[in-house]
Scaffold this active site. Sequence first.
Site, PDB file in Angstrom:
ATOM      1  N   CYS A  99      22.518 112.559 -26.526  1.00  0.00           N
ATOM      2  CA  CYS A  99      21.527 111.525 -26.834  1.00  0.00           C
ATOM      3  C   CYS A  99      21.765 110.293 -25.967  1.00  0.00           C
ATOM      4  O   CYS A  99      22.882 109.812 -25.849  1.00  0.00           O
ATOM      5  CB  CYS A  99      21.639 111.083 -28.287  1.00  0.00           C
ATOM      6  SG  CYS A  99      21.405 112.406 -29.452  1.00  0.00           S
ATOM      7  N   CYS A 145      20.276 102.790 -24.304  1.00  0.00           N
ATOM      8  CA  CYS A 145      19.794 104.113 -23.897  1.00  0.00           C
ATOM      9  C   CYS A 145      19.588 104.155 -22.384  1.00  0.00           C
ATOM     10  O   CYS A 145      18.900 103.311 -21.821  1.00  0.00           O
ATOM     11  CB  CYS A 145      18.489 104.428 -24.628  1.00  0.00           C
ATOM     12  SG  CYS A 145      17.801 106.028 -24.155  1.00  0.00           S
ATOM     13  N   CYS A 177      10.945 105.770 -19.761  1.00  0.00           N
ATOM     14  CA  CYS A 177      10.524 105.268 -21.072  1.00  0.00           C
ATOM     15  C   CYS A 177      10.294 103.776 -20.964  1.00  0.00           C
ATOM     16  O   CYS A 177      10.985 103.079 -20.227  1.00  0.00           O
ATOM     17  CB  CYS A 177      11.626 105.547 -22.106  1.00  0.00           C
ATOM     18  SG  CYS A 177      11.175 105.078 -23.790  1.00  0.00           S
ATOM     19  N   GLU A 210      13.729 116.271 -18.187  1.00  0.00           N
ATOM     20  CA  GLU A 210      14.790 117.132 -18.683  1.00  0.00           C
ATOM     21  C   GLU A 210      14.451 117.671 -20.072  1.00  0.00           C
ATOM     22  O   GLU A 210      13.788 116.998 -20.868  1.00  0.00           O
ATOM     23  CB  GLU A 210      16.100 116.333 -18.755  1.00  0.00           C
ATOM     24  CG  GLU A 210      16.396 115.654 -17.429  1.00  0.00           C
ATOM     25  CD  GLU A 210      17.708 114.891 -17.380  1.00  0.00           C
ATOM     26  OE1 GLU A 210      17.979 114.285 -16.350  1.00  0.00           O
ATOM     27  OE2 GLU A 210      18.449 114.879 -18.380  1.00  0.00           O
ATOM     28  N   CYS A 232      15.237 120.253 -27.275  1.00  0.00           N
ATOM     29  CA  CYS A 232      14.950 118.822 -27.235  1.00  0.00           C
ATOM     30  C   CYS A 232      14.059 118.566 -26.015  1.00  0.00           C
ATOM     31  O   CYS A 232      14.452 118.828 -24.887  1.00  0.00           O
ATOM     32  CB  CYS A 232      16.272 118.070 -27.140  1.00  0.00           C
ATOM     33  SG  CYS A 232      16.074 116.292 -27.059  1.00  0.00           S
ATOM     34  N   CYS A 288      15.289 100.213 -24.966  1.00  0.00           N
ATOM     35  CA  CYS A 288      16.395 100.041 -25.912  1.00  0.00           C
ATOM     36  C   CYS A 288      17.660  99.818 -25.084  1.00  0.00           C
ATOM     37  O   CYS A 288      17.907 100.534 -24.119  1.00  0.00           O
ATOM     38  CB  CYS A 288      16.556 101.275 -26.802  1.00  0.00           C
ATOM     39  SG  CYS A 288      15.079 101.629 -27.775  1.00  0.00           S
TER      40      CYS A 288
HETATM   41  N1  SAH Z   1      12.035 107.406 -28.091  1.00  0.00           N
HETATM   42  C1  SAH Z   1      12.270 108.270 -29.222  1.00  0.00           C
HETATM   43  C2  SAH Z   1      12.720 109.632 -28.798  1.00  0.00           C
HETATM   44  C3  SAH Z   1      14.104 109.681 -28.156  1.00  0.00           C
HETATM   45  S1  SAH Z   1      15.207 110.250 -29.355  1.00  0.00           S
HETATM   46  C4  SAH Z   1      13.256 107.627 -30.165  1.00  0.00           C
HETATM   47  O1  SAH Z   1      13.907 106.668 -29.774  1.00  0.00           O
HETATM   48  O2  SAH Z   1      13.342 108.052 -31.309  1.00  0.00           O
HETATM   49  C5  SAH Z   1      16.732 109.779 -28.714  1.00  0.00           C
HETATM   50  C6  SAH Z   1      17.684 109.347 -29.834  1.00  0.00           C
HETATM   51  O3  SAH Z   1      18.950 109.097 -29.236  1.00  0.00           O
HETATM   52  C7  SAH Z   1      17.232 108.061 -30.503  1.00  0.00           C
HETATM   53  O4  SAH Z   1      17.502 108.141 -31.883  1.00  0.00           O
HETATM   54  C8  SAH Z   1      18.145 107.020 -29.864  1.00  0.00           C
HETATM   55  O5  SAH Z   1      18.332 105.936 -30.720  1.00  0.00           O
HETATM   56  C9  SAH Z   1      19.396 107.816 -29.623  1.00  0.00           C
HETATM   57  N2  SAH Z   1      20.239 107.334 -28.540  1.00  0.00           N
HETATM   58  C10 SAH Z   1      19.861 106.690 -27.416  1.00  0.00           C
HETATM   59  N3  SAH Z   1      20.934 106.395 -26.671  1.00  0.00           N
HETATM   60  C11 SAH Z   1      22.020 106.874 -27.326  1.00  0.00           C
HETATM   61  C12 SAH Z   1      23.407 106.900 -27.052  1.00  0.00           C
HETATM   62  N4  SAH Z   1      23.911 106.391 -25.934  1.00  0.00           N
HETATM   63  N5  SAH Z   1      24.226 107.504 -27.944  1.00  0.00           N
HETATM   64  C13 SAH Z   1      23.720 108.060 -29.067  1.00  0.00           C
HETATM   65  N6  SAH Z   1      22.424 108.058 -29.371  1.00  0.00           N
HETATM   66  C14 SAH Z   1      21.572 107.478 -28.521  1.00  0.00           C
END
Ligand code: SAH
Length: 383
Positions: free
Chosen positions: A355, A139, A132, A112, A125, A136
């Site tokens: 995000c 996520c 991945c 996406e 984006c 985390c």
């Molecule tokens: N793997 C990289 C690139 C992805 S960026 C990274 O983690 O930086 C995606 C961003 O969205 C990251 O800052 C992550 O912490 C954030 N994120 C992930 N899940 C989220 C959620 N449910 N709500 C808000 N931010 C989230």
Amino acid sequence: MRASDSGSYGRAEGEGPAVGGRIDLKSLDREGVRRFVVDECGGTEGQGLRVYKAIWQDGVRSIDEIRSVARGVRERLAQRARVSFLEPELVLRSADGTVKFIWKLEDGHRIESVLIPDGQRVTLCMSSQVGCAMACTFCLTGDLGLLRHLEMSEIANQPLQVGRQLPQGMRITNLVLMGMGEPLHNLEQLVPALRVCLDDCALNFSHRRVTVSTVGLVPKMAELAAALPVNLAVSLNATTNAHRREIMPVTRKYSLQMLLDACRQFPLPSGKRITFEYVMFAGENDAIEDADRLLGLLAGIPAKVNLIPYNENPDRESLRRPSDAVVKDFQTHLVQAGTSCSIRTTRGLDISAACGQLGKARELAGDQMWLADARRVAGFGSG
Ligand code: SAH
């Protein structure tokens, strides 16, 4: 599907996915295309550059469309090479103007990209992997696990193809590697893809407008900086090592302290700062004491903080988004201490483009949407 196996960032001829024995020209960098046209097709250096520009600037869909080189060269090229594209499977437009593109890859996997128009600024984006590996806990992309790395062509095709579908007068101004995947886990393909994004004979983005976001793969941070002058964003999300270990397993390998040391040593051009993303979870990391600890951690690092109020997901019932007032107080606390701090507006929630929500759309969109004409759904012209 082959993952990264090339030792060098500048892909050479003969590498890259070949279909029917033909090499994807988008798996070669500028020099690689030039050499291929000269050595394999009997063309000139100038024709090599024209082919490269036709691919990335004119967005030709087949070798046959490259009219800027002589027919003999074009025919030899067509026998030996091809031009890859991402197949748009679905385009979803949010009420707030955010547009999510779901692409089907040649092996059937999906990725996406999310377009976020905001006045003059139009950010794309982009994804760097299918799924991945970082896991985390908050996520949704992490739930998929790592299915595979994206090829350089699959990364660079995202801005190329979205850019060509925009309404007249609109263009992508900023690129962020904040979609699916951990970009530094796929540095082998990311670096040549970003070279195409930055190259003035290709997509021609300014390095000031390209940001790579990472969970903090410490050794890869210096490698990225050595290869390219792009901006760095680090997803911090916690202010103690214990809490970060809990929500970001990468912390077991690279502790919070190691990550911050790497940030301190990160070679920043003067005037540039590292962005620290901080997802805020109600009652977990949103207290003023957390803000104070955060200030302590960032001392000595040219930093700006980007607060991301957690986007709630049905699969994560224990995690909640803090109230706007709590987020605002946290921001005020940082700003009063002299640290610049912004709050990321939630965009594209209705189309699961926010995000941490990428990768789940298939279930949420429903079958009918999948059958719809992608471009018609988006309301964009044909492109
Ligand atoms: N793997 C990289 C690139 C992805 S960026 C990274 O983690 O930086 C995606 C961003 O969205 C990251 O800052 C992550 O912490 C954030 N994120 C992930 N899940 C989220 C959620 N449910 N709500 C808000 N931010 C989230």
